[in-house]
Design a protein around this motif. Structure first.
Motif, PDB file in Angstrom:
ATOM      1  N   MET A   1      10.648  31.413  21.140  1.00 38.58           N
ATOM      2  CA  MET A   1      11.143  31.556  19.787  1.00 38.58           C
ATOM      3  C   MET A   1      12.305  32.365  19.669  1.00 38.58           C
ATOM      4  O   MET A   1      12.565  33.271  20.435  1.00 38.58           O
ATOM      5  N   ASP A   2      13.020  32.172  18.652  1.00 39.76           N
ATOM      6  CA  ASP A   2      14.204  32.939  18.408  1.00 39.76           C
ATOM      7  C   ASP A   2      14.701  33.345  16.997  1.00 39.76           C
ATOM      8  O   ASP A   2      14.527  32.270  16.135  1.00 39.76           O
ATOM      9  N   ALA A   3      14.869  34.295  16.590  1.00 42.99           N
ATOM     10  CA  ALA A   3      15.291  34.691  15.211  1.00 42.99           C
ATOM     11  C   ALA A   3      16.033  36.180  15.416  1.00 42.99           C
ATOM     12  O   ALA A   3      15.668  37.004  16.250  1.00 42.99           O
ATOM     13  N   ALA A   4      16.758  36.149  14.313  1.00 41.80           N
ATOM     14  CA  ALA A   4      17.731  37.320  14.212  1.00 41.80           C
ATOM     15  C   ALA A   4      17.872  37.555  12.675  1.00 41.80           C
ATOM     16  O   ALA A   4      18.042  36.582  11.847  1.00 41.80           O
ATOM     17  N   TYR A   5      17.877  38.894  12.268  1.00 41.07           N
ATOM     18  CA  TYR A   5      18.078  39.380  11.132  1.00 41.07           C
ATOM     19  C   TYR A   5      19.835  39.557  11.178  1.00 41.07           C
ATOM     20  O   TYR A   5      20.544  39.978  12.082  1.00 41.07           O
ATOM     21  N   VAL A   6      20.588  38.712   9.943  1.00 39.21           N
ATOM     22  CA  VAL A   6      21.773  38.844  10.008  1.00 39.21           C
ATOM     23  C   VAL A   6      22.605  39.770   8.788  1.00 39.21           C
ATOM     24  O   VAL A   6      22.062  39.615   7.765  1.00 39.21           O
ATOM     25  N   PHE A   7      23.316  40.629   9.137  1.00 38.06           N
ATOM     26  CA  PHE A   7      24.112  41.482   8.000  1.00 38.06           C
ATOM     27  C   PHE A   7      25.744  41.413   7.971  1.00 38.06           C
ATOM     28  O   PHE A   7      26.193  41.356   9.038  1.00 38.06           O
ATOM     29  N   ALA A   8      26.281  41.572   6.830  1.00 41.42           N
ATOM     30  CA  ALA A   8      27.558  41.498   6.833  1.00 41.42           C
ATOM     31  C   ALA A   8      27.807  43.164   6.583  1.00 41.42           C
ATOM     32  O   ALA A   8      27.200  43.932   5.868  1.00 41.42           O
ATOM     33  N   VAL A   9      28.676  43.513   7.720  1.00 37.71           N
ATOM     34  CA  VAL A   9      28.946  44.969   7.795  1.00 37.71           C
ATOM     35  C   VAL A   9      30.598  45.061   7.413  1.00 37.71           C
ATOM     36  O   VAL A   9      31.381  44.564   7.994  1.00 37.71           O
ATOM     37  N   ARG A  10      30.788  45.938   6.524  1.00 41.73           N
ATOM     38  CA  ARG A  10      32.281  46.471   6.000  1.00 41.73           C
ATOM     39  C   ARG A  10      32.183  47.734   6.794  1.00 41.73           C
ATOM     40  O   ARG A  10      31.591  48.881   6.369  1.00 41.73           O
ATOM     41  N   PHE A  11      33.334  48.225   7.788  1.00 42.69           N
ATOM     42  CA  PHE A  11      33.422  49.577   8.386  1.00 42.69           C
ATOM     43  C   PHE A  11      34.898  49.868   8.449  1.00 42.69           C
ATOM     44  O   PHE A  11      35.747  48.882   8.235  1.00 42.69           O
ATOM     45  N   ARG A  12      35.007  51.159   8.475  1.00 40.97           N
ATOM     46  CA  ARG A  12      36.412  51.774   8.426  1.00 40.97           C
ATOM     47  C   ARG A  12      36.540  52.585   9.773  1.00 40.97           C
ATOM     48  O   ARG A  12      35.650  53.170  10.190  1.00 40.97           O
ATOM     49  N   LEU A  13      37.881  52.404  10.200  1.00 43.27           N
ATOM     50  CA  LEU A  13      38.373  53.394  11.369  1.00 43.27           C
ATOM     51  C   LEU A  13      38.886  54.381  10.706  1.00 43.27           C
ATOM     52  O   LEU A  13      39.526  54.294   9.806  1.00 43.27           O
ATOM     53  N   ASP A  14      38.573  55.534  11.412  1.00 43.57           N
ATOM     54  CA  ASP A  14      39.089  56.874  11.093  1.00 43.57           C
ATOM     55  C   ASP A  14      39.731  57.658  12.152  1.00 43.57           C
ATOM     56  O   ASP A  14      38.895  58.513  12.878  1.00 43.57           O
ATOM     57  N   PRO A  15      40.817  57.265  12.813  1.00 47.38           N
ATOM     58  CA  PRO A  15      41.471  57.774  13.986  1.00 47.38           C
ATOM     59  C   PRO A  15      41.859  58.924  13.632  1.00 47.38           C
ATOM     60  O   PRO A  15      42.151  59.798  12.555  1.00 47.38           O
ATOM     61  N   ASP A  16      41.856  59.935  14.886  1.00 51.88           N
ATOM     62  CA  ASP A  16      41.995  61.107  14.627  1.00 51.88           C
ATOM     63  C   ASP A  16      43.549  61.364  16.057  1.00 51.88           C
ATOM     64  O   ASP A  16      43.891  60.113  16.195  1.00 51.88           O
ATOM     65  N   ARG A  17      44.106  62.540  16.050  1.00 55.62           N
ATOM     66  CA  ARG A  17      45.293  62.634  16.805  1.00 55.62           C
ATOM     67  C   ARG A  17      46.485  62.205  16.253  1.00 55.62           C
ATOM     68  O   ARG A  17      47.560  61.662  16.873  1.00 55.62           O
ATOM     69  N   GLY A  18      46.418  62.001  15.007  1.00 55.40           N
ATOM     70  CA  GLY A  18      47.961  61.641  14.250  1.00 55.40           C
ATOM     71  C   GLY A  18      48.160  60.134  14.504  1.00 55.40           C
ATOM     72  O   GLY A  18      49.435  59.869  14.196  1.00 55.40           O
ATOM     73  N   VAL A  19      47.415  59.486  14.875  1.00 60.89           N
ATOM     74  CA  VAL A  19      47.342  58.052  14.822  1.00 60.89           C
ATOM     75  C   VAL A  19      46.836  57.313  13.559  1.00 60.89           C
ATOM     76  O   VAL A  19      45.900  57.825  12.947  1.00 60.89           O
ATOM     77  N   ALA A  20      47.504  55.997  13.225  1.00 61.06           N
ATOM     78  CA  ALA A  20      47.081  55.296  12.021  1.00 61.06           C
ATOM     79  C   ALA A  20      46.603  53.673  12.438  1.00 61.06           C
ATOM     80  O   ALA A  20      47.314  53.249  13.378  1.00 61.06           O
ATOM     81  N   VAL A  21      45.871  53.102  11.858  1.00 64.52           N
ATOM     82  CA  VAL A  21      45.535  51.927  12.113  1.00 64.52           C
ATOM     83  C   VAL A  21      45.718  51.109  10.519  1.00 64.52           C
ATOM     84  O   VAL A  21      45.564  51.679   9.734  1.00 64.52           O
ATOM     85  N   GLU A  22      46.087  50.011  11.015  1.00 64.19           N
ATOM     86  CA  GLU A  22      46.085  49.044   9.695  1.00 64.19           C
ATOM     87  C   GLU A  22      45.594  47.724  10.205  1.00 64.19           C
ATOM     88  O   GLU A  22      46.208  47.094  11.042  1.00 64.19           O
ATOM     89  N   PRO A  23      44.542  46.980   9.500  1.00 62.48           N
ATOM     90  CA  PRO A  23      44.113  47.762   8.348  1.00 62.48           C
ATOM     91  C   PRO A  23      42.906  48.649   8.756  1.00 62.48           C
ATOM     92  O   PRO A  23      42.733  48.717   9.874  1.00 62.48           O
ATOM     93  N   GLU A  24      42.738  49.384   7.845  1.00 59.47           N
ATOM     94  CA  GLU A  24      41.532  50.729   8.263  1.00 59.47           C
ATOM     95  C   GLU A  24      40.268  49.942   8.094  1.00 59.47           C
ATOM     96  O   GLU A  24      39.340  50.661   8.636  1.00 59.47           O
ATOM     97  N   THR A  25      40.028  48.934   7.255  1.00 60.55           N
ATOM     98  CA  THR A  25      38.757  48.498   7.257  1.00 60.55           C
ATOM     99  C   THR A  25      38.618  47.126   7.825  1.00 60.55           C
ATOM    100  O   THR A  25      39.559  46.309   7.753  1.00 60.55           O
ATOM    101  N   PHE A  26      37.422  46.761   8.058  1.00 64.11           N
ATOM    102  CA  PHE A  26      37.119  45.438   8.726  1.00 64.11           C
ATOM    103  C   PHE A  26      35.660  45.151   8.307  1.00 64.11           C
ATOM    104  O   PHE A  26      34.766  45.831   7.890  1.00 64.11           O
ATOM    105  N   GLU A  27      35.607  43.760   8.514  1.00 62.62           N
ATOM    106  CA  GLU A  27      34.276  43.231   8.148  1.00 62.62           C
ATOM    107  C   GLU A  27      33.674  42.482   9.564  1.00 62.62           C
ATOM    108  O   GLU A  27      34.556  41.883   9.964  1.00 62.62           O
ATOM    109  N   THR A  28      32.574  42.516   9.522  1.00 69.65           N
ATOM    110  CA  THR A  28      31.919  41.717  10.816  1.00 69.65           C
ATOM    111  C   THR A  28      30.467  41.509  10.455  1.00 69.65           C
ATOM    112  O   THR A  28      29.893  41.816   9.511  1.00 69.65           O
ATOM    113  N   ARG A  29      30.007  40.645  11.334  1.00 70.42           N
ATOM    114  CA  ARG A  29      28.591  40.142  11.212  1.00 70.42           C
ATOM    115  C   ARG A  29      27.742  40.707  12.203  1.00 70.42           C
ATOM    116  O   ARG A  29      28.160  40.773  13.208  1.00 70.42           O
ATOM    117  N   LEU A  30      26.675  41.440  11.919  1.00 69.09           N
ATOM    118  CA  LEU A  30      25.732  42.003  12.874  1.00 69.09           C
ATOM    119  C   LEU A  30      24.228  41.353  12.845  1.00 69.09           C
ATOM    120  O   LEU A  30      23.850  41.036  11.692  1.00 69.09           O
TER     121      LEU A  30
END
Length: 122
Positions: A1-30
């Protein structure tokens, strides 16, 4: 048997040490593996979903953030992806004791908690 609950997740990276990322937000499947019917944790859908949506989106967002180690902006339930064997076993386990679901039929339980968000693989 095989089953999984699937979710759409929108997350944000919040880097420190004076660096920046672009884009800051990403979407993935969990994907969260579904416990076998009757086993500990198999009532995940009853405890967390309602009519195909998260019952407590804010709380689930926090749990997802803890699990992923990132700032989660949103989590949306997408589907229970399953094979026929798991889905049949799930329905049998529900039918064995409808009382905890406050429902009169297995179809009512499935609709009440999963909505129409069940995808059965062949």
């Amino acid at each position: 048997m095989d089953a999984a609950y699937v979710f759409a997740v929108r997350f944000r990276l919040d880097p420190d040490r004076g660096v920046a990322v672009e884009p800051e937000t990403f979407e993935t499947r969990l994907r969260r593996p579904a416990d076998d019917p009757g086993e500990s944790g198999w009532l995940f859908f009853r405890d967390n979903l309602w009519r195909g949506d998260l019952a407590d989106a804010e709380s689930f967002r926090g749990l997802t953030a803890d699990a992923l180690g990132v700032l989660v902006e949103s989590v949306e339930y997408r589907a229970l992806e399953t094979d026929r064997e798991y889905y049949d076993a799930l329905r049998e386990a529900i039918a064995a004791d409808l009382a905890p679901f406050n429902a009169d039929s297995v179809d009512e339980v499935v609709s009440k908690y999963l909505g129409s968000s069940v995808e059965i693989r062949r």
